[in-house]
Design a protein around this motif. Structure first.
Motif, PDB file in Angstrom:
ATOM      1  N   ASP A 321     -47.588  -0.564 -10.895  1.00  0.00           N
ATOM      2  CA  ASP A 321     -45.815  -0.745 -10.600  1.00  0.00           C
ATOM      3  C   ASP A 321     -45.239   0.633 -10.635  1.00  0.00           C
ATOM      4  O   ASP A 321     -45.041   1.215 -11.825  1.00  0.00           O
ATOM      5  CB  ASP A 321     -45.293  -1.813 -11.460  1.00  0.00           C
ATOM      6  CG  ASP A 321     -43.854  -1.878 -11.091  1.00  0.00           C
ATOM      7  OD1 ASP A 321     -43.384  -1.760 -10.121  1.00  0.00           O
ATOM      8  OD2 ASP A 321     -43.128  -2.514 -12.010  1.00  0.00           O
ATOM      9  N   GLU A 322     -44.854   1.152  -9.290  1.00  0.00           N
ATOM     10  CA  GLU A 322     -44.087   2.520  -9.301  1.00  0.00           C
ATOM     11  C   GLU A 322     -43.287   2.489  -8.332  1.00  0.00           C
ATOM     12  O   GLU A 322     -43.549   2.188  -7.250  1.00  0.00           O
ATOM     13  CB  GLU A 322     -44.999   3.541  -9.215  1.00  0.00           C
ATOM     14  CG  GLU A 322     -44.380   4.929  -8.891  1.00  0.00           C
ATOM     15  CD  GLU A 322     -43.532   5.263 -10.112  1.00  0.00           C
ATOM     16  OE1 GLU A 322     -42.455   5.643  -9.750  1.00  0.00           O
ATOM     17  OE2 GLU A 322     -43.899   5.350 -11.417  1.00  0.00           O
ATOM     18  N   ASP A 323     -42.031   2.660  -8.585  1.00  0.00           N
ATOM     19  CA  ASP A 323     -40.949   2.824  -7.858  1.00  0.00           C
ATOM     20  C   ASP A 323     -40.803   3.810  -6.785  1.00  0.00           C
ATOM     21  O   ASP A 323     -40.420   3.858  -5.512  1.00  0.00           O
ATOM     22  CB  ASP A 323     -39.417   2.685  -8.416  1.00  0.00           C
ATOM     23  CG  ASP A 323     -39.297   1.490  -9.188  1.00  0.00           C
ATOM     24  OD1 ASP A 323     -39.749   0.397  -8.981  1.00  0.00           O
ATOM     25  OD2 ASP A 323     -38.671   1.664 -10.424  1.00  0.00           O
ATOM     26  N   ASP A 324     -41.153   5.006  -7.272  1.00  0.00           N
ATOM     27  CA  ASP A 324     -40.977   6.364  -6.678  1.00  0.00           C
ATOM     28  C   ASP A 324     -42.421   6.642  -5.864  1.00  0.00           C
ATOM     29  O   ASP A 324     -43.336   6.686  -6.509  1.00  0.00           O
ATOM     30  CB  ASP A 324     -40.967   7.439  -7.667  1.00  0.00           C
ATOM     31  CG  ASP A 324     -40.430   8.775  -6.871  1.00  0.00           C
ATOM     32  OD1 ASP A 324     -41.168   9.075  -5.549  1.00  0.00           O
ATOM     33  OD2 ASP A 324     -40.053   9.609  -7.311  1.00  0.00           O
ATOM     34  N   ARG A 325     -42.191   6.635  -4.249  1.00  0.00           N
ATOM     35  CA  ARG A 325     -43.357   6.708  -3.521  1.00  0.00           C
ATOM     36  C   ARG A 325     -44.219   7.860  -3.741  1.00  0.00           C
ATOM     37  O   ARG A 325     -45.524   7.900  -3.441  1.00  0.00           O
ATOM     38  CB  ARG A 325     -42.889   6.822  -2.031  1.00  0.00           C
ATOM     39  CG  ARG A 325     -42.506   5.151  -1.462  1.00  0.00           C
ATOM     40  CD  ARG A 325     -42.354   5.465   0.149  1.00  0.00           C
ATOM     41  NE  ARG A 325     -42.247   4.069   0.552  1.00  0.00           N
ATOM     42  CZ  ARG A 325     -42.911   3.603   1.413  1.00  0.00           C
ATOM     43  NH1 ARG A 325     -44.148   4.211   2.050  1.00  0.00           N
ATOM     44  NH2 ARG A 325     -42.572   2.002   1.927  1.00  0.00           N
ATOM     45  N   ASP A 326     -43.517   8.767  -4.185  1.00  0.00           N
ATOM     46  CA  ASP A 326     -44.591   9.978  -4.443  1.00  0.00           C
ATOM     47  C   ASP A 326     -45.444  10.033  -5.719  1.00  0.00           C
ATOM     48  O   ASP A 326     -46.300  10.631  -5.948  1.00  0.00           O
ATOM     49  CB  ASP A 326     -43.483  11.281  -5.111  1.00  0.00           C
ATOM     50  CG  ASP A 326     -42.840  11.978  -4.006  1.00  0.00           C
ATOM     51  OD1 ASP A 326     -43.390  11.984  -2.800  1.00  0.00           O
ATOM     52  OD2 ASP A 326     -41.937  12.887  -4.168  1.00  0.00           O
ATOM     53  N   TYR A 327     -45.245   8.698  -6.585  1.00  0.00           N
ATOM     54  CA  TYR A 327     -46.063   8.584  -7.517  1.00  0.00           C
ATOM     55  C   TYR A 327     -46.687   7.058  -7.505  1.00  0.00           C
ATOM     56  O   TYR A 327     -47.172   6.518  -8.277  1.00  0.00           O
ATOM     57  CB  TYR A 327     -45.418   8.881  -8.894  1.00  0.00           C
ATOM     58  CG  TYR A 327     -44.525  10.069  -9.213  1.00  0.00           C
ATOM     59  CD1 TYR A 327     -45.363  11.102  -9.527  1.00  0.00           C
ATOM     60  CD2 TYR A 327     -43.284  10.218  -8.705  1.00  0.00           C
ATOM     61  CE1 TYR A 327     -44.762  12.394  -9.513  1.00  0.00           C
ATOM     62  CE2 TYR A 327     -42.509  11.237  -8.849  1.00  0.00           C
ATOM     63  CZ  TYR A 327     -43.419  12.476  -9.267  1.00  0.00           C
ATOM     64  OH  TYR A 327     -42.572  13.479  -9.219  1.00  0.00           O
ATOM     65  N   GLN A 328     -46.849   6.748  -6.013  1.00  0.00           N
ATOM     66  CA  GLN A 328     -47.694   5.515  -5.974  1.00  0.00           C
ATOM     67  C   GLN A 328     -48.982   5.731  -5.470  1.00  0.00           C
ATOM     68  O   GLN A 328     -49.450   6.752  -5.203  1.00  0.00           O
ATOM     69  CB  GLN A 328     -46.834   4.852  -4.816  1.00  0.00           C
ATOM     70  CG  GLN A 328     -45.570   4.274  -5.082  1.00  0.00           C
ATOM     71  CD  GLN A 328     -44.896   3.284  -4.190  1.00  0.00           C
ATOM     72  OE1 GLN A 328     -45.390   3.250  -2.960  1.00  0.00           O
ATOM     73  NE2 GLN A 328     -43.732   2.739  -4.459  1.00  0.00           N
ATOM     74  N   GLY A 329     -49.878   4.506  -5.782  1.00  0.00           N
ATOM     75  CA  GLY A 329     -51.180   4.812  -5.593  1.00  0.00           C
ATOM     76  C   GLY A 329     -51.998   4.091  -6.871  1.00  0.00           C
ATOM     77  O   GLY A 329     -52.025   4.682  -7.827  1.00  0.00           O
ATOM     78  N   ALA A 330     -52.713   2.820  -6.600  1.00  0.00           N
ATOM     79  CA  ALA A 330     -53.618   2.625  -7.603  1.00  0.00           C
ATOM     80  C   ALA A 330     -54.574   3.577  -7.821  1.00  0.00           C
ATOM     81  O   ALA A 330     -54.944   3.744  -8.807  1.00  0.00           O
ATOM     82  CB  ALA A 330     -54.086   0.997  -7.120  1.00  0.00           C
ATOM     83  N   MET A 331     -55.133   4.172  -6.685  1.00  0.00           N
ATOM     84  CA  MET A 331     -56.022   5.377  -6.893  1.00  0.00           C
ATOM     85  C   MET A 331     -55.418   6.376  -5.944  1.00  0.00           C
ATOM     86  O   MET A 331     -55.115   6.248  -4.891  1.00  0.00           O
ATOM     87  CB  MET A 331     -57.409   5.125  -6.120  1.00  0.00           C
ATOM     88  CG  MET A 331     -58.053   3.976  -6.769  1.00  0.00           C
ATOM     89  SD  MET A 331     -59.428   3.346  -5.499  1.00  0.00           S
ATOM     90  CE  MET A 331     -58.374   2.290  -4.369  1.00  0.00           C
ATOM     91  N   ALA A 332     -55.065   7.651  -6.801  1.00  0.00           N
ATOM     92  CA  ALA A 332     -54.225   8.701  -6.136  1.00  0.00           C
ATOM     93  C   ALA A 332     -54.902   9.879  -6.633  1.00  0.00           C
ATOM     94  O   ALA A 332     -55.399  10.239  -7.673  1.00  0.00           O
ATOM     95  CB  ALA A 332     -52.756   8.815  -6.905  1.00  0.00           C
TER      96      ALA A 332
END
Length: 439
Positions: A321-332
């Motif tokens: 659960d992350e609002d900011d797209r820059d910090y999204q990704g279950a695997m990043a």
């Protein structure tokens, strides 16, 4: 079966959460009560959830009664645990065949749920003596004037079941250290610090609501982490963060954190150097905030570090659960600071729920908040047998940064959403991406 001592005296009431009554027994035997600890989860709006733990060497039966309100359904996650509960009134009954870590959730409530840790029996723990730092059952505050429990080389640290250790365990400039046992590191500033050290093993403890990292590992090698459990609900309360570390093994952990649950970086702060040879397996990750898995953002300024040979295998992701797209990704893979990230494998990954976020996010980036420079690129990434149950989420992203900072050689094999294999057209493929294969 072994049940550990609960906190004594006033601590009995201060650590208790009475949302549930939990009992356990050898099949057909006498029911025994467990002590239900209160744990804080989810930085967005911290909530009180529950935790129990005990040790088993064979099958047991468990009864979990929800003490307040009406109950219509119960779910036990992850599905891979194979635990099916029968609901009778407000009580869920189920059987565990072997040691396992699970979440028991009534009526879909994942913020006030029960976390149940059925450990394998504690190994035979050494008694107090030379080369042993022993924390037995009971509360262990930091001695006056001491900021951490500093551990020297060639030491076994025993956290016996029932111990509540109230301070950071610090392993710095040391080698041949083991932390063993099913005790709790209780509300420390930081749970465990491993810095400039070699041959360190952490096996079995619970880290309960640290203010910062559960475990910070900096410029160290030969690190093994097994059966560590963690909860956090504070700002920057990452789970396992590795900075310039190599030869790392993580197995059987349960991490519910309010920042990245596992992060692998190059250099940061006083820690410098490459990061290579990671094997992370058989674990459960739950990110109430940020990424379950994040690789590559930080590196040493004016250096060119390499992060390579990293494998995640047989992982259950219970939440992202992350609002900011820059910090999204279950695997990043968020490649910054002149790092080169290569030879990374994600295999047999099961994603249960993404509240807000995306399945994967592989980018060479310049992050205005954190980066000294863009990443040098991403090479040879494999996603194989990755399955997300499905839901309304953002599309995954793959993108390079510039002509000389590219993403090359991403292989996506049998990755499904809602039972359907994803195609290239399901991915936002940005510029500077070469040799992408989806099948």
């Amino acid at each position: 079966m072994r049940i550990h001592e609960p906190p004594a005296g006033k601590a009995f009431w201060s650590y208790l959460n009475d949302d549930f009554t939990v009992r356990v027994r050898i099949p057909g035997g006498v029911w025994r009560d467990l002590y239900e600890y209160d744990v804080k989860v989810d930085l967005d709006r911290p909530q009180d959830a529950s935790m129990v733990f005990f040790d088993i060497a064979g099958p047991v039966e468990v009864a979990v009664k929800k003490n307040n309100g009406d109950v219509r359904r119960v779910q036990v996650r992850p599905d891979s645990a194979g635990v099916r509960a029968k609901l009778v009134g407000n009580t869920a009954y189920f059987r565990l065949e072997k040691p396992t870590n699970i979440s028991v959730e009534f009526d879909g409530d994942r913020l006030h749920n029960l976390h149940l840790f059925a450990n394998a029996p504690e190994p035979e723990l050494p008694p107090p003596g030379p080369g042993v730092v022993y924390f037995g059952p009971g509360v262990h505050p930091l001695p006056e004037g001491q900021k951490t429990f500093r551990i020297p080389s060639n030491t076994i640290v025993v956290l016996a079941g029932g111990a509540l250790v109230q301070g950071n365990i610090e392993i710095r400039d040391a080698e041949n250290v083991r932390i063993v046992g099913h005790g709790i590191i209780d509300h420390p500033q930081e749970g465990i610090t491993i810095a400039n050290s070699r041959n360190v093993t952490v096996d079995g403890p619970i880290v309960l609501n640290p203010n910062h990292y559960t475990l910070l590992c900096g410029q160290s090698a030969g690190v093994t982490i097994r059966n560590l459990k963690s909860f956090s609900a504070a700002s920057w309360s990452d789970g396992l963060d590795f900075m310039s570390c190599s030869d790392v093994r993580v197995d059987g952990v349960f991490m519910r954190n309010s920042d990245d649950t596992i992060a692998i970086y190059g250099g940061r702060w006083d820690y410098k150097g490459d990061a290579r040879h990671y094997r992370i397996a058989n674990s459960i990750l739950w990110a109430d905030v940020a990424h379950p898995i994040n690789i590559g953002l930080h590196g040493t300024p004016d250096a060119a570090e390499v992060l390579e040979d990293i494998e995640f295998r047989n992982i259950d992701i219970l939440g992202h659960d992350e609002d900011d797209r820059d910090y999204q990704g279950a695997m990043a893979i968020t490649d910054g600071d002149n790092n080169l990230v290569r030879d990374v494998r994600f295999e047999d990954i099961r994603i249960d729920d993404i509240q807000e976020g995306m399945l994967f996010n592989f980018r060479a980036v310049f992050n205005a908040k954190y980066s000294h420079a863009p990443g040098r690129g991403i090479e040879n990434i494999t996603l194989r047998n990755v399955h997300f149950k499905g839901g309304d989420i953002n599309r995954p992203v793959i993108a390079g940064h510039s002509e000389d900072r590219r993403v090359r050689g991403v292989r996506i094999e049998n990755v499904t959403v809602g039972g359907k294999r994803i195609r290239r057209s399901d991915i936002d493929v940005g510029p500077f991406v070469d040799d992408l294969v989806v099948r």
